[in-house]
Design a protein around this motif. Structure first.
Motif, PDB file in Angstrom:
ATOM      1  N   ILE A 163      24.893 -20.661   4.995  1.00 42.32           N
ATOM      2  CA  ILE A 163      24.362 -21.890   5.065  1.00 42.32           C
ATOM      3  C   ILE A 163      25.217 -23.120   4.327  1.00 42.32           C
ATOM      4  CG2 ILE A 163      22.204 -23.539   4.624  1.00 42.32           C
ATOM      5  CD1 ILE A 163      20.550 -20.725   4.578  1.00 42.32           C
ATOM      6  N   LYS A 164      25.744 -23.995   5.048  1.00 41.37           N
ATOM      7  CA  LYS A 164      26.732 -24.869   4.461  1.00 41.37           C
ATOM      8  C   LYS A 164      26.058 -26.243   3.919  1.00 41.37           C
ATOM      9  CE  LYS A 164      30.161 -25.746   7.000  1.00 41.37           C
ATOM     10  NZ  LYS A 164      31.247 -26.054   8.182  1.00 41.37           N
ATOM     11  N   ARG A 165      25.254 -26.665   4.588  1.00 40.01           N
ATOM     12  CA  ARG A 165      24.304 -27.721   4.394  1.00 40.01           C
ATOM     13  C   ARG A 165      23.006 -27.743   4.540  1.00 40.01           C
ATOM     14  NH1 ARG A 165      27.054 -32.229   2.330  1.00 40.01           N
ATOM     15  NH2 ARG A 165      25.447 -33.834   3.192  1.00 40.01           N
ATOM     16  N   VAL A 166      21.887 -28.377   3.496  1.00 37.06           N
ATOM     17  CA  VAL A 166      20.714 -28.380   4.084  1.00 37.06           C
ATOM     18  C   VAL A 166      20.284 -29.988   4.041  1.00 37.06           C
ATOM     19  CG1 VAL A 166      20.132 -28.059   1.525  1.00 37.06           C
ATOM     20  CG2 VAL A 166      18.459 -27.837   3.021  1.00 37.06           C
ATOM     21  N   ALA A 167      19.054 -30.131   4.904  1.00 35.08           N
ATOM     22  CA  ALA A 167      18.672 -31.496   4.977  1.00 35.08           C
ATOM     23  C   ALA A 167      17.202 -31.619   4.818  1.00 35.08           C
ATOM     24  CB  ALA A 167      19.284 -32.226   6.260  1.00 35.08           C
ATOM     25  N   TYR A 168      16.554 -32.910   4.336  1.00 31.32           N
ATOM     26  CA  TYR A 168      15.162 -32.801   4.291  1.00 31.32           C
ATOM     27  C   TYR A 168      14.792 -34.276   5.018  1.00 31.32           C
ATOM     28  CZ  TYR A 168      15.578 -29.205   0.838  1.00 31.32           C
ATOM     29  OH  TYR A 168      16.067 -28.071   0.259  1.00 31.32           O
ATOM     30  N   PHE A 169      13.895 -33.890   5.988  1.00 31.00           N
ATOM     31  CA  PHE A 169      13.342 -35.279   6.693  1.00 31.00           C
ATOM     32  C   PHE A 169      11.849 -35.501   6.401  1.00 31.00           C
ATOM     33  CE2 PHE A 169      11.395 -37.178  10.396  1.00 31.00           C
ATOM     34  CZ  PHE A 169      12.049 -38.389  10.446  1.00 31.00           C
ATOM     35  N   LEU A 170      11.568 -36.691   5.852  1.00 29.99           N
ATOM     36  CA  LEU A 170      10.119 -36.882   5.579  1.00 29.99           C
ATOM     37  C   LEU A 170       9.744 -38.113   6.430  1.00 29.99           C
ATOM     38  CD1 LEU A 170       7.430 -36.115   3.903  1.00 29.99           C
ATOM     39  CD2 LEU A 170       8.297 -37.618   2.127  1.00 29.99           C
ATOM     40  N   SER A 171       8.587 -37.977   7.232  1.00 29.02           N
ATOM     41  CA  SER A 171       8.007 -39.088   7.862  1.00 29.02           C
ATOM     42  C   SER A 171       6.635 -39.078   7.621  1.00 29.02           C
ATOM     43  CB  SER A 171       8.075 -38.789   9.560  1.00 29.02           C
ATOM     44  OG  SER A 171       7.315 -39.621  10.204  1.00 29.02           O
ATOM     45  N   LEU A 172       6.253 -40.668   7.105  1.00 33.92           N
ATOM     46  CA  LEU A 172       4.743 -40.807   6.845  1.00 33.92           C
ATOM     47  C   LEU A 172       4.383 -41.882   7.576  1.00 33.92           C
ATOM     48  CD1 LEU A 172       5.733 -40.998   2.737  1.00 33.92           C
ATOM     49  CD2 LEU A 172       4.943 -39.012   4.063  1.00 33.92           C
ATOM     50  N   THR A 173       3.162 -41.874   8.075  1.00 32.32           N
ATOM     51  CA  THR A 173       2.499 -43.020   8.645  1.00 32.32           C
ATOM     52  C   THR A 173       1.150 -43.285   7.952  1.00 32.32           C
ATOM     53  OG1 THR A 173       3.311 -41.733  10.772  1.00 32.32           O
ATOM     54  CG2 THR A 173       1.273 -43.565  10.783  1.00 32.32           C
ATOM     55  N   ASP A 174       0.976 -44.480   7.578  1.00 35.12           N
ATOM     56  CA  ASP A 174      -0.187 -44.870   6.842  1.00 35.12           C
ATOM     57  C   ASP A 174      -1.030 -45.422   7.591  1.00 35.12           C
ATOM     58  OD1 ASP A 174       0.369 -47.595   7.823  1.00 35.12           O
ATOM     59  OD2 ASP A 174       1.316 -48.357   6.097  1.00 35.12           O
ATOM     60  N   GLN A 175      -2.316 -45.934   7.041  1.00 33.76           N
ATOM     61  CA  GLN A 175      -3.375 -46.175   7.783  1.00 33.76           C
ATOM     62  C   GLN A 175      -3.287 -47.325   8.930  1.00 33.76           C
ATOM     63  OE1 GLN A 175      -5.987 -44.308   7.682  1.00 33.76           O
ATOM     64  NE2 GLN A 175      -5.395 -42.839   5.592  1.00 33.76           N
ATOM     65  N   ASN A 176      -2.250 -48.095   8.517  1.00 37.80           N
ATOM     66  CA  ASN A 176      -2.062 -49.279   9.438  1.00 37.80           C
ATOM     67  C   ASN A 176      -1.254 -48.928  10.377  1.00 37.80           C
ATOM     68  OD1 ASN A 176      -3.881 -51.041   8.142  1.00 37.80           O
ATOM     69  ND2 ASN A 176      -2.516 -51.245   6.307  1.00 37.80           N
ATOM     70  N   ASP A 177      -0.774 -47.395  10.737  1.00 36.68           N
ATOM     71  CA  ASP A 177       0.129 -47.223  11.801  1.00 36.68           C
ATOM     72  C   ASP A 177       1.565 -47.463  11.533  1.00 36.68           C
ATOM     73  OD1 ASP A 177      -1.832 -45.574  13.429  1.00 36.68           O
ATOM     74  OD2 ASP A 177      -2.310 -47.463  14.518  1.00 36.68           O
ATOM     75  N   ARG A 178       1.826 -47.829  10.223  1.00 35.41           N
ATOM     76  CA  ARG A 178       3.357 -48.025   9.619  1.00 35.41           C
ATOM     77  C   ARG A 178       3.927 -46.832   9.425  1.00 35.41           C
ATOM     78  NH1 ARG A 178       0.897 -52.902   7.151  1.00 35.41           N
ATOM     79  NH2 ARG A 178       0.569 -51.419   5.483  1.00 35.41           N
TER      80      ARG A 178
END
Length: 319
Positions: free
Chosen positions: A148-163
């Motif tokens: 394993i050469k590299r690792v990545a983290y992706f976080l996606s959040l949607t609030d109560q107003n669909d943002r």
């Protein structure tokens, strides 16, 4: 005497549906004469509860809003009590999963920054229950024996107003053990308070510093922690919870911290704490806004309670 339960012999994706043909049966039914339950279908946005219909030995699965399904699964929850079975013998269909969820469009748009990365783990942080987590996708066995050469983290959040807000950070791999690259539960054995190198940060959150950075630091552990700057990280507080805290190893598992920081910018990039609380976890991108006594790394924020949905992907670049 027939004694084999029905199992998928062919699964294909047609337009908005997964069409599953079962072997070891001529006709399927349900124990309660209701529609088949506990089916889920997924596209790049993740898993969704699905409706299913039976025709002979074939089940067709679809979900509202999913137009290009890539994966389907059945009875994948530990609490599932599925109803699908062979009409003649009553033998129950067992749990199965098929396909792989593609990375979301936000990652595809990153181009070279995400080129070659593959999904290691896919998690709904708000659905977590207990100190261990149940990944929607767990590809750790796939990377056994690979470098394993590299690792990545992706976080996606949607609030109560669909943002929607999201962040992607990749860095040089800090472990060759795939299970230690995910959420640092007790069973993972992951405990890291150290520098990491060659960060690439992308985000649509205002104030998050994007670009390439030579060094950052991570705070991954399953236990409790305090705000003391135990590692003497330059610029970190000894009072607030931020990018320089102190593990309290006496209790395990405890509160739990999964944090990636841009050290030079004195900024948390991604934080996911107290995952055992599910919807009431601490989760955020960038420093927690508000200043003053607000902990920059989102500790004690219960910010998950203010979200409609969340998705955490761990990706790796391996050879």
């Amino acid at each position: 005497m027939k004694c084999d339960s029905p199992s998928p012999s062919e699964i294909r994706f047609e337009r908005d549906s997964a069409v599953i043909t079962f072997g070891n049966t001529d006709k399927l039914s349900t124990r309660d004469n209701a529609a088949p339950d506990w089916f889920e279908i997924a596209d790049a946005s993740g898993w969704r509860k699905a409706d299913a219909t039976i025709k002979g030995n074939t089940v067709t699965v679809r979900a509202e809003g999913v137009t290009q399904p890539a994966a389907v699964r059945y009875a994948w929850s530990g609490t599932a009590e599925p109803n699908l079975r062979d009409a003649a013998t009553g033998l129950q269909v067992g749990a199965f999963t098929h396909g792989e969820i593609p990375p979301p469009a936000e990652i595809a748009k990153l181009g070279d920054d995400a080129k070659g990365f593959q999904v290691l783990y896919d998690l709904n942080p708000l659905a977590s229950k207990g100190h261990e987590v149940a990944y929607n996708v767990n590809n750790a066995p796939k990377f056994a024996g690979k470098k394993i050469k590299r690792v990545a983290y992706f976080l996606s959040l949607t609030d109560q107003n669909d943002r929607n807000t999201h962040a992607f950070v990749s860095l040089d791999a800090f472990s060759q053990d795939a299970k230690k690259l995910g959420v640092p539960t007790k069973n993972s054995g992951a405990r890291f308070q150290q520098n990491v190198t060659n960060l690439v940060v992308r985000s649509n959150v205002r104030g998050v510093k994007t670009g390439s950075f030579a060094r950052g630091n991570i705070e991954f552990w399953d236990c409790n922690y305090s705000g003391a700057n135990a590692a003497k990280v330059s610029g970190a507080s000894d009072q607030l919870y931020d990018f320089g805290d102190a593990m309290s190893t006496g209790r395990s598992p405890g509160y739990g911290s999964m944090q990636i920081h841009n050290t030079a910018e004195k900024q948390t990039i991604i934080a996911y704490n107290k995952w055992s609380e599910g919807k009431n976890c601490d989760i955020g991108i960038g420093n927690q806004p508000g200043g003053g006594n607000k902990n920059p790394d989102w500790t004690f924020s219960k910010s998950g309670s203010r979200l409609q949905s969340a998705r955490l992907l761990v990706l790796v670049l391996a050879e």
